[in-house]
Design a protein around this motif. Structure first.
Motif, PDB file in Angstrom:
ATOM      1  N   UNK A 134      10.197   7.508   8.757  1.00  0.00           N
ATOM      2  CA  UNK A 134       9.161   7.978   7.838  1.00  0.00           C
ATOM      3  C   UNK A 134       8.063   8.761   8.549  1.00  0.00           C
ATOM      4  N   UNK A 135       7.711   8.359   9.769  1.00  0.00           N
ATOM      5  CA  UNK A 135       6.735   9.163  10.513  1.00  0.00           C
ATOM      6  C   UNK A 135       7.269  10.575  10.725  1.00  0.00           C
ATOM      7  N   UNK A 173       0.828  -1.208   0.000  1.00  0.00           N
ATOM      8  CA  UNK A 173       0.000   0.000   0.000  1.00  0.00           C
ATOM      9  C   UNK A 173       0.858   1.253   0.000  1.00  0.00           C
ATOM     10  N   UNK A 174       1.797   1.345   0.953  1.00  0.00           N
ATOM     11  CA  UNK A 174       2.571   2.588   1.035  1.00  0.00           C
ATOM     12  C   UNK A 174       3.490   2.758  -0.174  1.00  0.00           C
ATOM     13  N   UNK A 175       4.027   1.662  -0.702  1.00  0.00           N
ATOM     14  CA  UNK A 175       4.880   1.778  -1.888  1.00  0.00           C
ATOM     15  C   UNK A 175       4.094   2.380  -3.047  1.00  0.00           C
ATOM     16  N   UNK A 176       2.926   1.825  -3.317  1.00  0.00           N
ATOM     17  CA  UNK A 176       2.110   2.339  -4.418  1.00  0.00           C
ATOM     18  C   UNK A 176       1.559   3.726  -4.112  1.00  0.00           C
ATOM     19  N   UNK A 236      -2.078  11.878   5.677  1.00  0.00           N
ATOM     20  CA  UNK A 236      -2.436  10.466   5.545  1.00  0.00           C
ATOM     21  C   UNK A 236      -1.198   9.585   5.642  1.00  0.00           C
ATOM     22  N   UNK A 237      -0.086  10.049   5.096  1.00  0.00           N
ATOM     23  CA  UNK A 237       1.135   9.251   5.124  1.00  0.00           C
ATOM     24  C   UNK A 237       1.669   9.075   6.543  1.00  0.00           C
ATOM     25  N   UNK A 238       1.491  10.094   7.388  1.00  0.00           N
ATOM     26  CA  UNK A 238       1.859   9.941   8.798  1.00  0.00           C
ATOM     27  C   UNK A 238       1.036   8.809   9.417  1.00  0.00           C
ATOM     28  N   UNK A 239      -0.257   8.805   9.122  1.00  0.00           N
ATOM     29  CA  UNK A 239      -1.132   7.746   9.635  1.00  0.00           C
ATOM     30  C   UNK A 239      -0.709   6.381   9.106  1.00  0.00           C
ATOM     31  N   UNK A 297       5.975  14.259   8.957  1.00  0.00           N
ATOM     32  CA  UNK A 297       5.618  15.394   9.819  1.00  0.00           C
ATOM     33  C   UNK A 297       6.494  16.604   9.499  1.00  0.00           C
ATOM     34  N   UNK A 298       7.768  16.351   9.204  1.00  0.00           N
ATOM     35  CA  UNK A 298       8.649  17.446   8.798  1.00  0.00           C
ATOM     36  C   UNK A 298       8.201  18.034   7.463  1.00  0.00           C
ATOM     37  N   UNK A 299       7.711  17.179   6.572  1.00  0.00           N
ATOM     38  CA  UNK A 299       7.232  17.654   5.269  1.00  0.00           C
ATOM     39  C   UNK A 299       6.017  18.563   5.431  1.00  0.00           C
TER      40      UNK A 299
END
Length: 289
Positions: free
Chosen positions: A182-183, A37-40, A144-147, A187-189
């Motif tokens: 990555x978390x 999921x995260x890769x795609x 969403x990516x943080x989640x 968050x930095x992003x």
């Protein structure tokens, strides 16, 4: 373009076979919050990103890294299935405990995968592209990516406590560390977006506040539970995180519209219309026939 390096990002070699744990490991491969999921998700977010430079590179770099994690976990699952018994009788022949463990394996690993990993979760449910979100709004996607990374790390941490295999634990330690990175990275992003003046909260920031009912609804907490415990939360009073309003607390939310009464449905769709008398229904039937 893409290229493939034959070496793995990190070692994915168990100390011994464990078909039952191979099944559990499928969750972080093909589950909702798994590496597929995260890769795609990150790759599609990158391909959809209209800002060339650091943000597009961020998505594509991490998406490519996550594809390497897919490879690692698939390799680990396949190795966990090596020399695994193919039947309960075979598993229990020498050791009843091994037979009990075999009972937790996934037959599809052998029937569909030939003793290899599958693009599915721990229950054998196939991975779905519906798990992927790439909205085109970087603030929405970053949050969403943080989640996604939090849920992924949570599942890896749970799996870490479900195995005693040193080789498996070693790979999981690596994945936990990368999820930590990555978390923090996403968050930095989010902060970088704000510093660059590109996005703010709430999403979408560009939508004009004047077009919503800000005064009554934008910052009011509606309490639909008995008691007032929720009023003690940070979300019920004080300045809102977006800096645009003050939270208010409403313990007795009221209706703002009357009960809806729907008109009779189209008779050709054969829904039940309680407002029609039986005679009227028969009349409609006769006209249709």
């Amino acid at each position: 373009m893409f290229s493939h390096i034959k070496d793995l990002q990190f070692e994915a070699k168990p100390d011994g076979p464990d078909a039952a744990f191979a099944r559990r490991l499928q969750e972080i491969l093909g589950g909702k919050w798994g590496e597929m999921t995260v890769a795609n998700q990150y790759l599609y977010q990158g391909w959809n990103c209209r800002l060339p430079g650091k943000y597009k590179d961020l998505f594509l770099d991490v998406g490519t890294e996550e594809m390497g994690h897919v490879e690692m976990i698939a390799t680990m699952i396949t190795r966990l299935l090596e020399n695994a018994p193919l039947s309960l009788q075979e598993a229990a022949a020498d050791n009843p405990m091994v037979g009990a463990i075999y009972g937790g394996s996934n037959p599809a690993h052998f029937i569909h995968g030939g003793g290899g990993a599958l693009p599915a979760d721990s229950n054998g449910v196939p991975w779905s592209g519906a798990f992927v979100t790439a909205s085109g709004n970087l603030m929405a996607d970053f949050q969403l990516n943080v989640t996604a990374e939090a849920q992924g790390r949570l599942q890896v941490a749970r799996l870490f406590n479900m195995t005693d295999d040193p080789g498996v634990k070693n790979m999981l330690r690596f994945l936990l560390a990368r999820d930590t990175m990555h978390q923090n990275m996403w968050m930095a992003a989010i902060e970088q977006l704000k510093e660059d003046g590109l996005e703010e909260m709430p999403v979408p920031d560009a939508f004009p506040d004047s077009k919503e009912f800000t005064e009554k609804f934008s910052y009011t907490y509606l309490d639909f539970s008995p008691g007032t415990d929720a009023s003690e939360g940070r979300w019920a009073s004080g300045p809102a995180p977006d800096g645009k309003g003050e939270f208010r607390y409403d313990h007795s939310p009221r209706a703002h519209a009357p009960e809806p009464v729907l008109p009779p449905g189209d008779p050709r769709l054969y829904g039940t219309n309680p407002g029609l008398a039986k005679g009227a229904v028969n009349k409609v039937k006769s006209k249709l026939t």
